[in-house]
Design an enzyme around this catalytic site. Structure first.
Site, PDB file in Angstrom:
ATOM      1  N   LYS A   1     -80.584  27.643 -11.113  1.00 10.40           N
ATOM      2  CA  LYS A   1     -80.808  28.939 -11.763  1.00 10.40           C
ATOM      3  C   LYS A   1     -80.036  30.075 -11.089  1.00 10.40           C
ATOM      4  O   LYS A   1     -79.348  30.857 -11.741  1.00 10.40           O
ATOM      5  CB  LYS A   1     -82.306  29.284 -11.747  1.00 10.40           C
ATOM      6  CG  LYS A   1     -83.206  28.261 -12.390  1.00 10.40           C
ATOM      7  CD  LYS A   1     -84.666  28.665 -12.298  1.00 10.40           C
ATOM      8  CE  LYS A   1     -85.230  28.604 -10.902  1.00 10.40           C
ATOM      9  NZ  LYS A   1     -85.321  27.226 -10.362  1.00 10.40           N
TER      10      LYS A   1
ATOM     11  N   GLY B   1     -84.602  23.634  -7.934  1.00 12.15           N
ATOM     12  CA  GLY B   1     -83.340  22.934  -7.703  1.00 12.15           C
ATOM     13  C   GLY B   1     -82.470  22.739  -8.928  1.00 12.15           C
ATOM     14  O   GLY B   1     -81.479  22.006  -8.866  1.00 12.15           O
TER      15      GLY B   1
ATOM     16  N   ASP C   1     -83.151  35.382 -12.539  1.00 12.21           N
ATOM     17  CA  ASP C   1     -83.227  33.919 -12.356  1.00 12.21           C
ATOM     18  C   ASP C   1     -84.678  33.441 -12.392  1.00 12.21           C
ATOM     19  O   ASP C   1     -85.007  32.396 -11.846  1.00 12.21           O
ATOM     20  CB  ASP C   1     -82.529  33.479 -11.062  1.00 12.21           C
ATOM     21  CG  ASP C   1     -83.266  33.912  -9.799  1.00 12.21           C
ATOM     22  OD1 ASP C   1     -84.163  34.784  -9.896  1.00 12.21           O
ATOM     23  OD2 ASP C   1     -82.946  33.375  -8.712  1.00 12.21           O
TER      24      ASP C   1
ATOM     25  N   GLY D   1     -85.727  27.155 -15.027  1.00 14.73           N
ATOM     26  CA  GLY D   1     -85.575  25.730 -14.804  1.00 14.73           C
ATOM     27  C   GLY D   1     -86.443  25.326 -13.629  1.00 14.73           C
ATOM     28  O   GLY D   1     -87.038  26.168 -12.942  1.00 14.73           O
TER      29      GLY D   1
END
Length: 210
Positions: free
Chosen positions: A16, A13, A85, A10
């Site tokens: 993740k 911010g 992540d 993503g």
């Protein structure tokens, strides 16, 4: 849960790392997190993008490769699932936004040599949030060097991710994270856990949070 290697992606911010922590705890999974704080070029990049973009992206690629290459050789019997992540392809996506054309072509050659050596995730979870929400999250986590990221930069990153996902037919769960609160709202986390119990065809599959 049948997936052995899940990646959460993503924009800056998007949440993740929070989701990666929660899922790794739920599944007793090995967790691999991006070590962005170790990149000495990151604060300098936000002050002077043109001068520091290339060393920034090279440093990130080397660190991500160092982390992910261990997956090739490691087989932890007690943690059969790995959650990260970041997607290694993130290197190329950010380089495309941050580098001028000639530097990007050189970077791309290095990326392609390294990328083929790595294990690819079986499933990608992509958190999609509007720029206004991203800016709220960025301000809340209060990293000094992130506080003046322009909306235009976040939109550019968002579009680059969207184009990549549309062009590559990997199994992707696209989650509308406009109101996401994975820490504070158990129902939001449960949507993801329920989604991970199912198998999917290659391509994009869309989810909203209650």
């Amino acid at each position: 849960m049948k997936y052995h290697f899940i990646t959460i992606e993503g924009n800056i911010g998007a949440g993740k790392t929070t989701l990666a922590h929660l899922l790794s705890r739920h599944y007793n999974a090995r967790l691999i997190l991006e070590e962005f704080a170790d990149n000495p070029f990151l604060p300098k990049f936000y002050e002077n993008p043109q001068q520091y973009a290339f060393p920034l992206e090279l440093f990130f690629m080397a660190e991500r490769y160092k982390q992910l290459k261990e997956l090739i050789h490691t087989n932890d019997l007690f943690q059969r699932t790995t959650i990260t992540d970041y997607l290694f392809t993130k290197c190329l996506l950010f380089a495309k936004v941050n580098l001028p054309e000639e530097e990007y072509r050189l970077y791309q050659k290095l990326f392609e040599i390294i990328h083929q050596q790595l294990v690819q995730p079986e499933l990608l979870i992509y958190l999609h949030a509007p720029v206004e929400r991203l800016q709220q999250n960025i301000k809340k986590r209060n990293r000094s060097y992130e506080q003046h990221i322009p909306d235009e930069y976040l939109l550019n990153i968002q579009q680059t991710y969207t184009n990549y996902i549309k062009q590559h037919n990997m199994k992707t769960l696209i989650v509308d994270a406009s109101n996401a609160d994975f820490l504070g709202n158990p129902k939001h986390l449960q949507v993801i856990i329920d989604a991970l119990e199912k198998d999917y065809e290659p391509g994009q599959h869309y989810f909203t949070l209650p």
